[in-house]
Design an enzyme around this catalytic site. Structure first.
Site, PDB file in Angstrom:
ATOM      1  N   TYR A 153       0.845  -1.205   0.000  1.00  0.00           N
ATOM      2  CA  TYR A 153       0.000   0.000   0.000  1.00  0.00           C
ATOM      3  C   TYR A 153       0.874   1.247   0.000  1.00  0.00           C
ATOM      4  O   TYR A 153       0.705   2.148  -0.840  1.00  0.00           O
ATOM      5  CB  TYR A 153      -0.929  -0.021   1.221  1.00  0.00           C
ATOM      6  CG  TYR A 153      -1.489   1.338   1.585  1.00  0.00           C
ATOM      7  CD1 TYR A 153      -2.596   1.865   0.904  1.00  0.00           C
ATOM      8  CD2 TYR A 153      -0.911   2.110   2.605  1.00  0.00           C
ATOM      9  CE1 TYR A 153      -3.100   3.124   1.232  1.00  0.00           C
ATOM     10  CE2 TYR A 153      -1.414   3.362   2.936  1.00  0.00           C
ATOM     11  CZ  TYR A 153      -2.499   3.865   2.248  1.00  0.00           C
ATOM     12  OH  TYR A 153      -2.988   5.113   2.565  1.00  0.00           O
TER      13      TYR A 153
HETATM   14  N1  LIG Z   1      -9.043   7.991   6.338  1.00  0.00           N
HETATM   15  C1  LIG Z   1      -7.785   8.135   6.758  1.00  0.00           C
HETATM   16  O1  LIG Z   1      -7.543   8.229   7.975  1.00  0.00           O
HETATM   17  C2  LIG Z   1      -6.665   8.184   5.736  1.00  0.00           C
HETATM   18  C3  LIG Z   1      -5.336   8.086   6.174  1.00  0.00           C
HETATM   19  C4  LIG Z   1      -4.313   8.132   5.226  1.00  0.00           C
HETATM   20  C5  LIG Z   1      -4.606   8.292   3.877  1.00  0.00           C
HETATM   21  N2  LIG Z   1      -5.913   8.388   3.490  1.00  0.00           N
HETATM   22  C6  LIG Z   1      -6.207   8.539   2.047  1.00  0.00           C
HETATM   23  O2  LIG Z   1      -7.286   9.445   1.868  1.00  0.00           O
HETATM   24  C7  LIG Z   1      -8.139   8.972   0.815  1.00  0.00           C
HETATM   25  C8  LIG Z   1      -9.561   8.764   1.341  1.00  0.00           C
HETATM   26  O3  LIG Z   1      -9.532   7.913   2.479  1.00  0.00           O
HETATM   27  P1  LIG Z   1     -10.839   7.173   3.013  1.00  0.00           P
HETATM   28  O4  LIG Z   1     -10.518   6.662   4.360  1.00  0.00           O
HETATM   29  O5  LIG Z   1     -12.031   8.016   2.780  1.00  0.00           O
HETATM   30  O6  LIG Z   1     -10.886   5.918   1.993  1.00  0.00           O
HETATM   31  P2  LIG Z   1     -11.971   4.724   1.954  1.00  0.00           P
HETATM   32  O7  LIG Z   1     -12.963   4.846   3.032  1.00  0.00           O
HETATM   33  O8  LIG Z   1     -11.196   3.467   1.845  1.00  0.00           O
HETATM   34  O9  LIG Z   1     -12.735   5.028   0.556  1.00  0.00           O
HETATM   35  C9  LIG Z   1     -12.052   4.846  -0.622  1.00  0.00           C
HETATM   36  C10 LIG Z   1     -12.924   5.163  -1.810  1.00  0.00           C
HETATM   37  O10 LIG Z   1     -12.237   4.601  -2.941  1.00  0.00           O
HETATM   38  C11 LIG Z   1     -13.179   3.884  -3.728  1.00  0.00           C
HETATM   39  N3  LIG Z   1     -12.539   2.760  -4.413  1.00  0.00           N
HETATM   40  C12 LIG Z   1     -11.839   1.742  -3.853  1.00  0.00           C
HETATM   41  N4  LIG Z   1     -11.441   0.882  -4.818  1.00  0.00           N
HETATM   42  C13 LIG Z   1     -11.915   1.380  -6.000  1.00  0.00           C
HETATM   43  C14 LIG Z   1     -11.840   0.937  -7.341  1.00  0.00           C
HETATM   44  N5  LIG Z   1     -11.208  -0.206  -7.700  1.00  0.00           N
HETATM   45  N6  LIG Z   1     -12.442   1.676  -8.305  1.00  0.00           N
HETATM   46  C15 LIG Z   1     -13.095   2.812  -7.972  1.00  0.00           C
HETATM   47  N7  LIG Z   1     -13.210   3.289  -6.719  1.00  0.00           N
HETATM   48  C16 LIG Z   1     -12.616   2.562  -5.737  1.00  0.00           C
HETATM   49  C17 LIG Z   1     -14.230   3.383  -2.744  1.00  0.00           C
HETATM   50  O11 LIG Z   1     -15.396   3.169  -3.476  1.00  0.00           O
HETATM   51  P3  LIG Z   1     -16.441   1.982  -3.126  1.00  0.00           P
HETATM   52  O12 LIG Z   1     -16.636   2.015  -1.637  1.00  0.00           O
HETATM   53  O13 LIG Z   1     -17.664   2.410  -3.900  1.00  0.00           O
HETATM   54  O14 LIG Z   1     -15.811   0.719  -3.564  1.00  0.00           O
HETATM   55  C18 LIG Z   1     -14.311   4.535  -1.751  1.00  0.00           C
HETATM   56  O15 LIG Z   1     -15.274   5.481  -2.191  1.00  0.00           O
HETATM   57  C19 LIG Z   1      -7.524   7.682   0.288  1.00  0.00           C
HETATM   58  O16 LIG Z   1      -6.722   7.971  -0.845  1.00  0.00           O
HETATM   59  C20 LIG Z   1      -6.661   7.212   1.441  1.00  0.00           C
HETATM   60  O17 LIG Z   1      -5.567   6.418   1.037  1.00  0.00           O
HETATM   61  C21 LIG Z   1      -6.944   8.339   4.388  1.00  0.00           C
END
Ligand SMILES: NC(=O)c1ccc[n+]([C@@H]2O[C@H](COP(=O)([O-])OP(=O)(O)OC[C@H]3O[C@@H](n4cnc5c(N)ncnc54)[C@H](OP(=O)(O)O)[C@@H]3O)[C@@H](O)[C@H]2O)c1
Length: 247
Positions: A153
């Site tokens: 990742y």
């Molecule tokens: N939340 C945190 O604390 C945190 C920390 C570090 C980095 N980040 C980064 O911030 C961003 C948002 O985080 P988050 O926690 O909101 O992420 P999340 O809850 O995992 O949501 C990820 C989104 O990506 C979509 N997705 C996953 N696989 C996909 C695919 N193959 N094709 C199209 N869409 C896809 C999902 O859609 P579906 O659900 O419809 O599949 C979902 O809407 C990400 O880039 C993550 O790496 C977040």
């Protein structure tokens, strides 16, 4: 960047992507959002005017259709936000090696292809030396420190961070390209009280920030016309404590 913009945000079905889409729709911007799963958040966003496109962003054969759909919807694109992500552990990747390919496809290859293809179909004009389009990658603050449980990742997020800088060079002066590197922003529902407390203790600022801090950071990157090629850590000071701050 003035309001009345058109933004493309990937992965708006939940959490940070859903929050960003709602944030910009509430400001009167037009938002194109990609999703895979139907969710309550997505239904709300549609009611607020979201142009939703269903696509699996690891499906390379589907990308030309996405680009056609966006170009048919708008002749102007002010911002592209590469948010969609998966977070498999190294154990997950060991038992399902196809996840490794998907990580690089989702975090690097598709965002780069999409950015370049949209540049071709909807070119950003360059008027007075100021960029008229902004691209933002969501990466991860742990990219520089590494991790003992999410090697694949984090490697893919590191590649996205590098791609961001190359695109900032190649797409100047008409497009600015930057990254937000989040630390812990939102816990997952299933995270235990103990896990939450342990994780927060690793931050200089020990609180769960929530998705609004990503919207605030995004606003800065969209609005500050002199910023390109940077990675903005939004991590409550975690990066100062690395490399010992691990999951
Ligand atoms: N939340 C945190 O604390 C945190 C920390 C570090 C980095 N980040 C980064 O911030 C961003 C948002 O985080 P988050 O926690 O909101 O992420 P999340 O809850 O995992 O949501 C990820 C989104 O990506 C979509 N997705 C996953 N696989 C996909 C695919 N193959 N094709 C199209 N869409 C896809 C999902 O859609 P579906 O659900 O419809 O599949 C979902 O809407 C990400 O880039 C993550 O790496 C977040």
């Amino acid at each position: 960047m003035s309001s009345g913009r058109t933004l493309l945000i990937t992965g708006v079905s939940r959490r940070i992507g859903a929050h960003l889409a709602a944030h910009y729709l509430a400001r009167g911007d037009r938002v194109i959002g990609t999703y895979r799963q139907e969710t309550a958040e997505l239904a709300n966003l549609r009611e607020q005017g979201l142009h939703a496109i269903r696509i699996d962003l690891t499906d390379t054969a589907a990308l030309p259709g996405l680009i056609d759909d966006i170009a048919a919807y708008t002749d102007r694109l002010d911002a592209i936000v590469h948010n969609a992500s998966i977070w498999p552990s190294d154990n997950d990747c060991a038992s399902q090696p196809e996840l490794i390919t998907q990580l690089y496809q989702l975090h690097v290859t598709t965002p780069v292809q999409l950015t370049l293809a949209l540049q071709h179909r909807l070119p950003a004009p360059s008027l007075d030396g100021r960029a008229t389009r902004t691209v933002v990658f969501l990466t991860d603050t742990k990219v520089s420190a590494g991790s003992d449980g999410h090697l694949h990742y984090l490697s893919s997020k590191a590649a996205a961070d590098s791609a961001m800088r190359s695109l900032a060079i190649s797409l100047a002066p008409h497009t600015r390209v930057n990254a937000i590197a989040p630390g812990l922003i939102l816990f997952h529902e299933q995270d235990s009280t103990e896990k939450r407390a342990n994780r927060l203790a690793k931050n200089l600022l020990p609180f769960e920030p929530g998705a609004e801090v990503i919207a605030e950071s995004m606003d800065y990157l969209l609005d500050c016309s002199a910023v390109t090629g940077i990675t903005l850590p939004v991590d409550c000071g975690l990066n100062l404590l690395n490399p010992s701050a691990r999951d």
